[in-house]
Motif scaffolding. Sequence first.
Motif, PDB file in Angstrom:
ATOM      1  N   ALA A  69       0.840  -1.203   0.000  1.00 42.44           N
ATOM      2  CA  ALA A  69       0.000   0.000   0.000  1.00 42.44           C
ATOM      3  C   ALA A  69       0.873   1.251   0.000  1.00 42.44           C
ATOM      4  CB  ALA A  69      -0.925  -0.023   1.219  1.00 42.44           C
ATOM      5  N   GLY A  70       1.986   1.188   0.736  1.00 40.90           N
ATOM      6  CA  GLY A  70       2.889   2.345   0.798  1.00 40.90           C
ATOM      7  C   GLY A  70       3.487   2.664  -0.569  1.00 40.90           C
ATOM      8  N   ASP A  71       3.886   1.634  -1.297  1.00 39.24           N
ATOM      9  CA  ASP A  71       4.472   1.878  -2.627  1.00 39.24           C
ATOM     10  C   ASP A  71       3.412   2.339  -3.626  1.00 39.24           C
ATOM     11  OD1 ASP A  71       7.104   1.386  -1.908  1.00 39.24           O
ATOM     12  OD2 ASP A  71       6.851  -0.781  -2.133  1.00 39.24           O
ATOM     13  N   MET A  72       2.204   1.811  -3.480  1.00 38.65           N
ATOM     14  CA  MET A  72       1.097   2.295  -4.331  1.00 38.65           C
ATOM     15  C   MET A  72       0.916   3.802  -4.093  1.00 38.65           C
ATOM     16  SD  MET A  72      -0.308  -0.152  -6.210  1.00 38.65           S
ATOM     17  CE  MET A  72      -2.014   0.315  -6.552  1.00 38.65           C
ATOM     18  N   SER A  73       0.905   4.206  -2.830  1.00 36.33           N
ATOM     19  CA  SER A  73       0.697   5.627  -2.504  1.00 36.33           C
ATOM     20  C   SER A  73       1.848   6.494  -3.016  1.00 36.33           C
ATOM     21  CB  SER A  73       0.594   5.840  -0.995  1.00 36.33           C
ATOM     22  OG  SER A  73      -0.384   5.027  -0.473  1.00 36.33           O
ATOM     23  N   ARG A  74       3.044   5.952  -2.938  1.00 35.23           N
ATOM     24  CA  ARG A  74       4.201   6.704  -3.450  1.00 35.23           C
ATOM     25  C   ARG A  74       4.027   7.027  -4.927  1.00 35.23           C
ATOM     26  NH1 ARG A  74       9.828   3.727  -1.995  1.00 35.23           N
ATOM     27  NH2 ARG A  74      11.026   5.532  -2.690  1.00 35.23           N
ATOM     28  N   ILE A  75       3.495   6.084  -5.655  1.00 32.43           N
ATOM     29  CA  ILE A  75       3.296   6.302  -7.097  1.00 32.43           C
ATOM     30  C   ILE A  75       2.079   7.192  -7.330  1.00 32.43           C
ATOM     31  CG2 ILE A  75       2.977   5.159  -9.338  1.00 32.43           C
ATOM     32  CD1 ILE A  75       4.440   2.708  -8.054  1.00 32.43           C
ATOM     33  N   ASP A  76       1.027   6.988  -6.524  1.00 33.28           N
ATOM     34  CA  ASP A  76      -0.154   7.861  -6.624  1.00 33.28           C
ATOM     35  C   ASP A  76       0.241   9.335  -6.473  1.00 33.28           C
ATOM     36  OD1 ASP A  76      -1.850   5.662  -6.765  1.00 33.28           O
ATOM     37  OD2 ASP A  76      -2.373   5.712  -4.631  1.00 33.28           O
ATOM     38  N   ALA A  77       1.227   9.578  -5.614  1.00 34.94           N
ATOM     39  CA  ALA A  77       1.593  10.967  -5.265  1.00 34.94           C
ATOM     40  C   ALA A  77       2.310  11.697  -6.402  1.00 34.94           C
ATOM     41  CB  ALA A  77       2.470  10.955  -4.015  1.00 34.94           C
ATOM     42  N   LEU A  78       2.618  10.976  -7.485  1.00 38.37           N
ATOM     43  CA  LEU A  78       3.397  11.607  -8.565  1.00 38.37           C
ATOM     44  C   LEU A  78       2.545  12.431  -9.532  1.00 38.37           C
ATOM     45  CD1 LEU A  78       5.748   8.599  -9.495  1.00 38.37           C
ATOM     46  CD2 LEU A  78       6.257  10.561  -8.008  1.00 38.37           C
ATOM     47  N   ASP A  79       1.233  12.424  -9.353  1.00 32.86           N
ATOM     48  CA  ASP A  79       0.351  13.105 -10.318  1.00 32.86           C
ATOM     49  C   ASP A  79       0.692  14.589 -10.440  1.00 32.86           C
ATOM     50  OD1 ASP A  79      -1.698  13.536 -12.116  1.00 32.86           O
ATOM     51  OD2 ASP A  79      -3.257  13.709 -10.575  1.00 32.86           O
ATOM     52  N   LEU A  80       0.930  15.032 -11.656  1.00 34.75           N
ATOM     53  CA  LEU A  80       1.221  16.449 -11.910  1.00 34.75           C
ATOM     54  C   LEU A  80      -0.018  17.175 -12.429  1.00 34.75           C
ATOM     55  CD1 LEU A  80       4.602  15.897 -13.827  1.00 34.75           C
ATOM     56  CD2 LEU A  80       4.327  16.607 -11.441  1.00 34.75           C
ATOM     57  N   GLY A  81      -1.045  16.411 -12.747  1.00 41.47           N
ATOM     58  CA  GLY A  81      -2.283  17.018 -13.236  1.00 41.47           C
ATOM     59  C   GLY A  81      -2.131  17.659 -14.604  1.00 41.47           C
ATOM     60  N   VAL A  82      -1.093  17.294 -15.327  1.00 36.32           N
ATOM     61  CA  VAL A  82      -0.871  17.921 -16.641  1.00 36.32           C
ATOM     62  C   VAL A  82      -0.990  16.858 -17.730  1.00 36.32           C
ATOM     63  CG1 VAL A  82       0.734  19.220 -18.092  1.00 36.32           C
ATOM     64  CG2 VAL A  82       0.677  19.620 -15.618  1.00 36.32           C
ATOM     65  N   ARG A  83      -1.907  17.126 -18.637  1.00 36.22           N
ATOM     66  CA  ARG A  83      -2.163  16.235 -19.754  1.00 36.22           C
ATOM     67  C   ARG A  83      -0.993  16.267 -20.738  1.00 36.22           C
ATOM     68  NH1 ARG A  83      -6.992  14.703 -21.273  1.00 36.22           N
ATOM     69  NH2 ARG A  83      -8.142  16.228 -20.046  1.00 36.22           N
ATOM     70  N   ASN A  84      -0.650  15.140 -21.300  1.00 35.02           N
ATOM     71  CA  ASN A  84       0.366  15.105 -22.364  1.00 35.02           C
ATOM     72  C   ASN A  84      -0.280  14.936 -23.733  1.00 35.02           C
ATOM     73  OD1 ASN A  84       3.183  15.084 -21.128  1.00 35.02           O
ATOM     74  ND2 ASN A  84       2.062  13.648 -19.849  1.00 35.02           N
ATOM     75  N   GLY A  85      -1.359  14.202 -23.765  1.00 39.96           N
ATOM     76  CA  GLY A  85      -2.053  13.975 -25.025  1.00 39.96           C
ATOM     77  C   GLY A  85      -3.016  15.113 -25.316  1.00 39.96           C
ATOM     78  N   PRO A  86      -3.803  14.980 -26.378  1.00 36.55           N
ATOM     79  CA  PRO A  86      -4.730  16.036 -26.770  1.00 36.55           C
ATOM     80  C   PRO A  86      -5.850  16.250 -25.745  1.00 36.55           C
ATOM     81  CG  PRO A  86      -4.732  14.202 -28.352  1.00 36.55           C
ATOM     82  CD  PRO A  86      -3.786  13.829 -27.279  1.00 36.55           C
ATOM     83  N   ASP A  87      -6.297  17.486 -25.636  1.00 37.57           N
ATOM     84  CA  ASP A  87      -7.394  17.843 -24.738  1.00 37.57           C
ATOM     85  C   ASP A  87      -8.711  17.453 -25.417  1.00 37.57           C
ATOM     86  OD1 ASP A  87      -9.436  19.091 -23.351  1.00 37.57           O
ATOM     87  OD2 ASP A  87      -8.282  20.922 -22.986  1.00 37.57           O
TER      88      ASP A  87
END
Length: 295
Positions: free
Chosen positions: A259-277
């Motif tokens: 669960a701790g490693d899952m959360s570590r990866i969850d925390a990486l969200d930058l909220g910035v789309r790379n693909g088309p809007d």
Amino acid sequence: MELVLNNGVTMPALGLGVYQSAPEETTAAVATALQTGYRHVDTAAMYFNEREVGEGIRRSGVPREQVFVETKVWVSDYGYDETQHAFDKAAAKLGVDRIDLLILHQPATDRFDRTVAAYRGLEKLLADGKVRAIGVSNFMRHHLDELLARTEVVPAVNQIELHPYFSQPDVQKADDEHGILTQAWSPIGGITFYPGWGADRKNVLEDPAVGAVATAYGKTPAQILLRWQLQHGRSAIPKSTNPGRIAENFAVFDFELTAGDMSRIDALDLGVRNGPDPDVPRTELFNRVIPEATT
Ligand code: A2P
């Protein structure tokens, strides 16, 4: 690992993606993947490689009924009748009678009525038994709300850009609220390093936190990201045409992230789309014609 869709149909969680797989490489990639153990392939009319996907399935020797085939209707084929004809085109190119999952490639905000009519066309295909499940791709909450208000069948799947740098929690929540399965495209963040998608983008496979988790489990960063997707209960369709990486991406069923490693990866969200809007119409691209199967 199988997922049960909201209409009871089961779908292997992990599939092979073939976006930007050149036609000449696609057949080999699909055959290799199926021989490696994959049982799900995701393509699209707009990828112009459905024929090669079908050829790869036949070449693999794996019986057709054991392979979950997913493809997408392109915007130029949106409309009630047009979308039913789009099924005919796709099925003929793939060389199959029935498509397991047929989805709308994206909402077309410059012609949303046609998008809704296209979805009604999918409902008809489902009622006629030509497809086993229907869904959408790149729909955000407001697109789903409008679609659901105007149609009958809740989409089984919403395929969206989803990797640790852009995990779209609001869309995931909307999907969950409606019983729609979230499927990740660019599940290992490949969109950031496709040629032409912007050299300044950060590649999540090189993220130090992902690297640290990978080292701890003796796995590769790609395997960690795919495991993260699966443990969240999502479907993921990593693209590769490289036999070694096709196998690497499937070797994710023999370990579990804490669960701790899952959360570590969850925390990486930058909220910035790379693909088309999905809210920005790309009219020229939308109008691109999908050839008939006979041409
Ligand atoms: P290739 O086809 O040469 O393997 P995504 O599905 O997230 O968009 O990622 C696809 C991209 O990631 C492709 O460029 C693919 O290239 C590459 N790729 C696929 N699997 C791996 C892997 N295990 N490690 C590194 N890169 C990978």
